[in-house]
Design an enzyme around this catalytic site. Sequence first.
Site, PDB file in Angstrom:
ATOM      1  N   GLU A  77       0.834  -1.210   0.000  1.00 52.18           N
ATOM      2  CA  GLU A  77       0.000   0.000   0.000  1.00 52.18           C
ATOM      3  C   GLU A  77       0.865   1.255   0.000  1.00 52.18           C
ATOM      4  O   GLU A  77       1.734   1.420   0.866  1.00 52.18           O
ATOM      5  CB  GLU A  77      -0.922   0.006   1.222  1.00 52.18           C
ATOM      6  N   LYS A 110      -7.452  -0.282  11.715  1.00 52.06           N
ATOM      7  CA  LYS A 110      -6.902  -0.813  10.466  1.00 52.06           C
ATOM      8  C   LYS A 110      -5.650  -0.035  10.094  1.00 52.06           C
ATOM      9  O   LYS A 110      -4.647  -0.610   9.648  1.00 52.06           O
ATOM     10  CB  LYS A 110      -7.952  -0.728   9.361  1.00 52.06           C
ATOM     11  N   ASP A 130       3.710 -14.054  12.197  1.00 54.59           N
ATOM     12  CA  ASP A 130       2.358 -14.413  11.779  1.00 54.59           C
ATOM     13  C   ASP A 130       1.440 -13.205  11.948  1.00 54.59           C
ATOM     14  O   ASP A 130       0.882 -12.981  13.018  1.00 54.59           O
ATOM     15  CB  ASP A 130       1.861 -15.598  12.618  1.00 54.59           C
ATOM     16  N   HIS A 132      -2.438  10.390  -0.003  1.00 54.42           N
ATOM     17  CA  HIS A 132      -2.462   8.983  -0.392  1.00 54.42           C
ATOM     18  C   HIS A 132      -2.515   8.837  -1.908  1.00 54.42           C
ATOM     19  O   HIS A 132      -1.814   8.010  -2.487  1.00 54.42           O
ATOM     20  CB  HIS A 132      -3.675   8.294   0.241  1.00 54.42           C
TER      21      HIS A 132
END
Length: 432
Positions: free
Chosen positions: A86, A270, A286, A383
Site C-alpha cells: 500500500e 486498520k 504471523d 495517499h
Amino acid sequence: MNDERPTSRISGFFKMSQEERYRALIDAQILTEEDVEYLRPSGEIGFDTANHMIENAIGVLELPLGLGLNFLIDGKDYVVPMAVEEPSVIAAVSHIAKLARPSGGFKTEYSGSRMIGQIQVVGASDWDATSAAILENKARLLAVANEFEPGMVARGGGAKDIRVRLIEEGKYQSMLIVHLVIDTCDAMGANMINTMAEGVAQEIEKLTDGRILLRILSNLCDERVAVARCRIPFSELGWRGFSGEDVAKGIELASQFAEVDPYRATTHNKGIMNGISSVCIASGNDWRAVESGAHAFAARSGQYSPLAVWWVEDGHLVGEIEVPLAVGTVGGPIRFHPTVQLVHRILRVESAGELARVMAAVGLAQNMAALKALATEGIQRGHMSLHARSVAATAGALEDEIDDVVKHLLKCQDIKVDRARRILFELRNSQL
C-alpha cells in the site's frame, strides 16, 4: 486455454517435483508454458525452500520491502524494515517518527511473553469438583506440561500457571476451560503451546469424569502486551497552513470519534495494523495471529475501541497505544528465509519483547499520520499522490517518466492504469 473450467483434482500433486507440478498444471490447462516460466522462483527463495514452507508450492509472491526511518525508541535508533504493497505507509511512519524525534521519540513497555493454551473439558457431572481437582494438582500438571518443552524451560520459559473458567451460557452446553499459561521467551510459540496443551490434556482428563475436546492456543494474548507513547509539542506540528495547536486539537477530536464509535474505531485500528502488519510480514511473523489478537483485544470491554488514543496536554499532543503482540525472533520462517534473516540483522533487536516494542511504536506513528492527514487536508490527497506513482509504474513508465505521468494523473483526477497508459503514450509522442 479453453473456456471450460479445469479440474481441481490433480492426484498426488503434493508428492510431485517442481517440474512434475508444472507439467501437470500445463496438461490440466491451468497454466501455460509462459506462466510456468514466469512462476519459476528466481530470487533468494528457491522452489525447495518454498516447498518446505508451504504445501503444493508452485512459486513465490513478492512484496515491496522498504525502510521506516527516523525512529528513536527508548533512546535507541531503529531502522525498521516493512513489507507492504500500500502506498504511503512507509512515508507516513517515517514522517511521524521524524516529528517525534526532537522530543525524545517513543517510550515503550512490554508486559512479558506469556500466552495461553486452552483445554476444553466437557461432560463432567460436577464442575466444582472438577475445578478443585485440577487446581489441587496444579504443580504436577505444570511439571507434566514442561516435560514436553525442556528447551524452553531451560531458557527460563515454560508453563507457569493453570487457571480454570466455567462457561455456562444459556442454550450452550456447560464446559470448563483450563488455561495453561506459558512463557514462550523469544518465540511466538504457537507450536510449543499446542504441544504442551496436548501433552497435559491426558492428565487433566484423568482428574474428571468428563472428556477433553479442544487443546489449542489462544491468539488473544492479553498477557503479552506492548505499550508505546509519544509526546510532541505544538511547535513540531504546524502543517500546510494549520497551526500546531490546530493540528493537535484535530487529532484529539479524531481520537475521541474512534473512542465512542466502533465504526470509526475499526478504520482507526486498520490504519494502526498497516504499520504493525508490515513489520510482522518483513520479520517473518504471523500477521494473521497478531491482527486477530489485536482486534479481539480492542473489543475486550464489550465495545470495539481504538488501540491508540490521543489527547492534548500542556501544549503537547500525547499519544499512547496498547496492543497485544505475539511475535518472535526465533523459529518459523526466521530459521530458513534469507530475506527475513536480513531483516532481523537490519532491525538489530535482541528479543521478542524488543521487537514487540518497535512494532507498537510503528503502529502509533502510523495512527498519528492517518489522523493528522484526516484532521487537516484529508487523507486522500497525500495517499492519492503516492498511489499515482504506483499506477504510473504499473502502466510502464520509466523512472524519468513517472513524475510527468503522476502530474497529469493528479491533474485529471482519474488515477487509473488505462489513463496512465494513454498519458504515457502521449508523452512519448510529444503530444503533452
